[in-house]
Design a protein around this motif. Structure first.
Motif, short mmCIF file in Angstrom:
data_model
loop_
_atom_site.label_atom_id
_atom_site.label_comp_id
_atom_site.label_asym_id
_atom_site.label_seq_id
_atom_site.Cartn_x
_atom_site.Cartn_y
_atom_site.Cartn_z
N ALA A 64 -6.57 -3.78 7.73
CA ALA A 64 -7.31 -4.97 7.32
C ALA A 64 -8.09 -4.71 6.03
O ALA A 64 -8.21 -5.60 5.18
N VAL A 65 -8.62 -3.50 5.89
CA VAL A 65 -9.36 -3.16 4.67
C VAL A 65 -8.42 -3.18 3.47
O VAL A 65 -8.74 -3.76 2.42
N ALA A 125 0.84 -1.20 0.00
CA ALA A 125 0.00 0.00 0.00
C ALA A 125 0.87 1.25 0.00
O ALA A 125 1.92 1.29 0.64
N SER A 126 0.41 2.25 -0.72
CA SER A 126 1.13 3.53 -0.75
C SER A 126 0.84 4.30 0.54
O SER A 126 -0.11 4.00 1.27
N PHE A 127 1.63 5.31 0.79
CA PHE A 127 1.41 6.15 1.97
C PHE A 127 0.01 6.75 1.94
O PHE A 127 -0.70 6.77 2.94
N SER A 160 -6.43 -5.76 -1.44
CA SER A 160 -5.26 -6.25 -2.16
C SER A 160 -5.41 -7.74 -2.49
O SER A 160 -5.14 -8.18 -3.61
N HIS A 161 -5.85 -8.51 -1.51
CA HIS A 161 -6.02 -9.96 -1.72
C HIS A 161 -7.10 -10.22 -2.78
O HIS A 161 -6.92 -11.08 -3.65
#
Length: 153
Positions: free
Chosen positions: A53-54, A41-43, A59-60
């Motif tokens: 978790a979101v 994840a980006s900043f 991503s998954h």
């Protein structure tokens, strides 16, 4: 032989799956591990999501979505496959998966890049060839079909 197929969701990745299937139909006894590597994840994403978790769930899900066409191709050919979605640097993540899953071979495609772009951006395939503890089979992209007279109309 356990073959790891890194899948990025592109048509070129499906070309690599078709190549692996051809090896299996010609007599190579193989099982397959389809892997998708998501970028961390980006900043901005971390700050706006407020919940790790979101981000992990999104991503998954994106990774599973990218794997589905390749999994469908294997199932249509009567082959089974394991799937895995991980996050990180692509080449390092694939090396970790090789070791974790006991893979014997990686089949990955080369991307048609110019010399300048290749020098500036590097290549996951090249990094993997250098870091992999097992053989890496590089599959060239399919040749572009020749334009026909019908295409010109």
């Amino acid at each position: 032989m356990k073959i790891l197929l890194p899948i990025d969701g592109t048509e070129l990745a499906l070309h690599e799956v078709r190549f692996a299937l051809r090896l299996a139909t010609e007599g190579l006894k193989a099982s397959f591990l389809l892997a998708n590597v998501q970028e961390p994840a980006s900043f901005y994403e971390i700050v706006t999501a407020h919940d790790a978790a979101v981000l992990e769930t999104i991503s998954h899900s994106a990774g599973q979505h990218a794997l589905q066409p390749a999994l469908d191709l294997l199932h249509q050919a009567g082959m089974e496959a394991e799937t895995v979605v991980v996050t990180g640097d692509a080449a390092h993540a694939v090396v970790d998966l090789i070791e974790e899953h006991g893979c014997d071979l990686v089949i990955i495609g080369t991307r048609a890049m110019g010399l300048l772009r290749k020098a500036l951006s590097g290549s996951v395939a090249q990094d993997l060839v250098n870091a992999s503890p097992v053989p890496v089979l590089l599959v060239k992209p399919p040749a572009e079909p020749e334009p026909t007279l019908d295409d010109a109309e």
